[in-house]
Enzyme design. Sequence first.
Site, PDB file in Angstrom:
ATOM      1  N   GLY A  67      16.706  31.590   9.279  1.00  0.00           N
ATOM      2  CA  GLY A  67      18.329  31.122  10.391  1.00  0.00           C
ATOM      3  C   GLY A  67      17.018  29.712   9.520  1.00  0.00           C
TER       4      GLY A  67
ATOM      5  N   TYR B  59      13.303  33.642   0.371  1.00  0.00           N
ATOM      6  CA  TYR B  59      13.397  33.524   1.929  1.00  0.00           C
ATOM      7  C   TYR B  59      14.267  35.171   1.446  1.00  0.00           C
ATOM      8  CZ  TYR B  59      17.679  33.480   5.302  1.00  0.00           C
ATOM      9  OH  TYR B  59      18.234  33.504   6.156  1.00  0.00           O
TER      10      TYR B  59
END
Length: 517
Positions: free
Chosen positions: A61, A54
């Site tokens: 998001g 990530y």
Amino acid sequence: MHTVVVGTSGTTAQDVIAVARGNARVELSAAAVAALAAAREIVDALAAKPEPVYGVSTGFGALASRHISPELRARLQRNIVRSHAAGMGPRVEREVVRALMFLRLKTVASGRTGVRPEVAQTMADVLNAGITPVVHEYGSLGCSGDLAPLSHCALALMGEGDAEGPDGTVRPAGELLAAHGIAPVELREKEGLALLNGTDGMLGMLIMALADLRTLYTSADITAALSLEALLGTDKVLAPELHAIRPHPGQGASADNMLRVLAGSGLTGRHAEVTGDAPRVQDAYSVRCAPQVNGAGRDTLAYAATVADRELAAAVDNPVVLPDGRVESNGNFHGAPVAYVLDFLAIAAADLGSITERRTDRLLDKNRSHGLPPFLADDAGVDSGLMIAQYTQAALVSEMKRLAVPASADSIPSSAMQEDHVSMGWSAARKLRTAVDNLARIVAVELYAASRAVELRAGQGLTPAPATRAVIEALRAAGVEGPGPDRFLSPDLAAADAFVRAGGLVSAVEPVTGPLA
């Protein structure tokens, strides 16, 4: 020029103010540069692996499920900055933007974000050049960081968007960078995200509000003492043994400040002698309980300062590079701790404004002022005196009460319900700045009224305290006129406001009283 060296272990409130308000020069320590390089090696190694990480090789998001191929990652980092630079409304003050940029640099320099040293150096270069990105009022929900405000700053680092130069002129950021010999940054994996994920805007505003409120709380102790004196109140309620049995530190400090300002006064406790009325058993709450209210606000300031200090020592980003080399997602960007104390301070400031206004009103009311003329007018009826000055003060207090409604009690979902609980800390900070401005004006009106009232008491043959005389002399030297027929009041009130904001009250009394708390 003062230089602030940014290391790996956070910064101080004094350094934030030096950069934001004093244009201090910023340098990266050798340890910070080394930590930046070491963390970047970890991010580069992860970027080379096929597994998605990530913020390094994924979207953000609600779009974090998409794995981004290497050839698109630079574009991804540019795009997050461009798309998130979506603020609207008036420009945010220069000092706020400088604080925000410096605090983001503080976190980047921790070596926990994975940003390259050259990006951090560019951030320092922009601050040192006096270039201030244009940041707008609206765009932060106080979660996932102050996203839009930080994005506008990151956009300027890329040479895009608008910024204000050291001469105050707004120009395209690329032109300003070129004029100062600064090359725009070309963002790589994780860097765009790392520049946006922080509580830096709300924290910067908290730190500056704390500095301003410390001055205002001491100033309010002084004006409360002047009002007590002008109302012929008793200083016996300020005795240290009374406050020792309710040992809130702020209360004791405020009582001590007031007692030292009133030392040697010929006005306190003279009610029956001057007015011929029966001795007064107790003063009104707004006079008698000033240390309790002012002191509770002081204790709120102290708690807010502990939160600010913890945040100043923090590295706020998502994901973060941990000391053992792991890169982990987290929720440290949530602004709740900062948002709460911003709201607490607005509540305390509103209450201080409220009790301050009540004393002013008492000074102007001939039925409660114990021998002062109505509205402190020179020729009541022909002159209106300070009648409308109190209206202005009351309007400010009314707005303070509206501004005390907590922003942090609200939340509004965003990012397709991925970010489904937010802090609204930026909004709490913005309204606190207005509250602090209003409080300075409210204290200035009490100062204006109390100083006039004390001078009128002198005309009754009463001698004020030496510290009171020092305040009045300094106030008159600052261009604020004393008693007399009606005149254009707005310039006098503006001069009193400037005197309070500059710390003039404290500077005037401390040569007499010694340092106040």
